[in-house]
Enzyme design. Structure first.
Site, PDB file in Angstrom:
ATOM      1  N   THR A  61       0.809  -1.218   0.000  1.00  0.00           N
ATOM      2  CA  THR A  61       0.000   0.000   0.000  1.00  0.00           C
ATOM      3  C   THR A  61       0.845   1.272   0.000  1.00  0.00           C
ATOM      4  OG1 THR A  61      -0.126   0.123   2.420  1.00  0.00           O
ATOM      5  CG2 THR A  61      -1.808  -1.197   1.297  1.00  0.00           C
ATOM      6  N   ASP A  62       0.145   2.370  -0.292  1.00  0.00           N
ATOM      7  CA  ASP A  62       0.775   3.683  -0.197  1.00  0.00           C
ATOM      8  C   ASP A  62       0.491   4.244   1.200  1.00  0.00           C
ATOM      9  OD1 ASP A  62      -1.876   4.597  -0.236  1.00  0.00           O
ATOM     10  OD2 ASP A  62      -1.762   5.284  -2.317  1.00  0.00           O
ATOM     11  N   VAL A  63       0.833   5.490   1.431  1.00  0.00           N
ATOM     12  CA  VAL A  63       0.686   6.099   2.747  1.00  0.00           C
ATOM     13  C   VAL A  63      -0.775   6.169   3.197  1.00  0.00           C
ATOM     14  CG1 VAL A  63       0.572   8.496   1.943  1.00  0.00           C
ATOM     15  CG2 VAL A  63       1.535   7.981   4.201  1.00  0.00           C
ATOM     16  N   VAL A 108      -3.903   2.366   0.612  1.00  0.00           N
ATOM     17  CA  VAL A 108      -4.507   1.876  -0.624  1.00  0.00           C
ATOM     18  C   VAL A 108      -3.445   1.131  -1.426  1.00  0.00           C
ATOM     19  CG1 VAL A 108      -5.538   2.621  -2.817  1.00  0.00           C
ATOM     20  CG2 VAL A 108      -6.192   3.751  -0.684  1.00  0.00           C
TER      21      VAL A 108
END
Length: 146
Positions: free
Chosen positions: A17-19, A22
């Site tokens: 995921t990103d920050v 997601v």
């Protein structure tokens, strides 16, 4: 009769995921790669053995569509079907869906998050030039998957 499909359950890890939690868009390609690798293994063919025989599979084309995000800790399934198989290439249709039966789309079907059509070429490991798959693999794909 519909074509058979291979189903691989996966879990979204923090590293996917990103920050915002997601799934990063490129990681869907990794999910698809894992599913194709496990599909091949389910047929009894490990990629490391094929590489020792001088064969590898390389992605030649990807057409992906993104519908909804997957998030950290989601349980997903990757569905893999073969659309077309030739001597030196295979075209797959793959989808990432929510595994939870309670997460459905408007029609009550499993919610599709992403889908892609992916062409994979069989290549010579040393030259990276397309090469025919072994007859046993071509025959098994044609018999059981097309």
């Amino acid at each position: 009769m519909s074509k058979p499909e291979f189903i691989l359950p996966i879990r979204v890890y923090y590293e996917d995921t990103d920050v915002a939690g997601v799934v990063y868009y490129a990681n869907y390609l990794k999910f698809y790669e894992r599913a194709r690798t496990e599909w091949l293994r389910s047929l009894g063919y490990d990629q490391d053995v094929l590489i020792e025989q001088g064969l590898a599979f390389a992605v030649a084309h990807v057409d992906a569509r993104y519908f909804a995000p997957a998030r950290f800790n989601d349980a997903l399934v990757v569905k893999t079907k073969i659309l077309k198989s030739r001597r030196a290439s295979v075209i797959f249709h793959q989808q990432v869906l929510m595994a939870d039966a309670d997460v459905t789309d408007e029609s009550g079907e499993q919610k599709i998050l992403n889908e892609a059509t992916i062409k994979v070429a069989c290549v010579d490991v040393n030259t990276m030039i397309p090469k025919s798959m072994p007859d046993y693999l071509v025959e098994e794909i044609a018999r059981d998957w097309c």
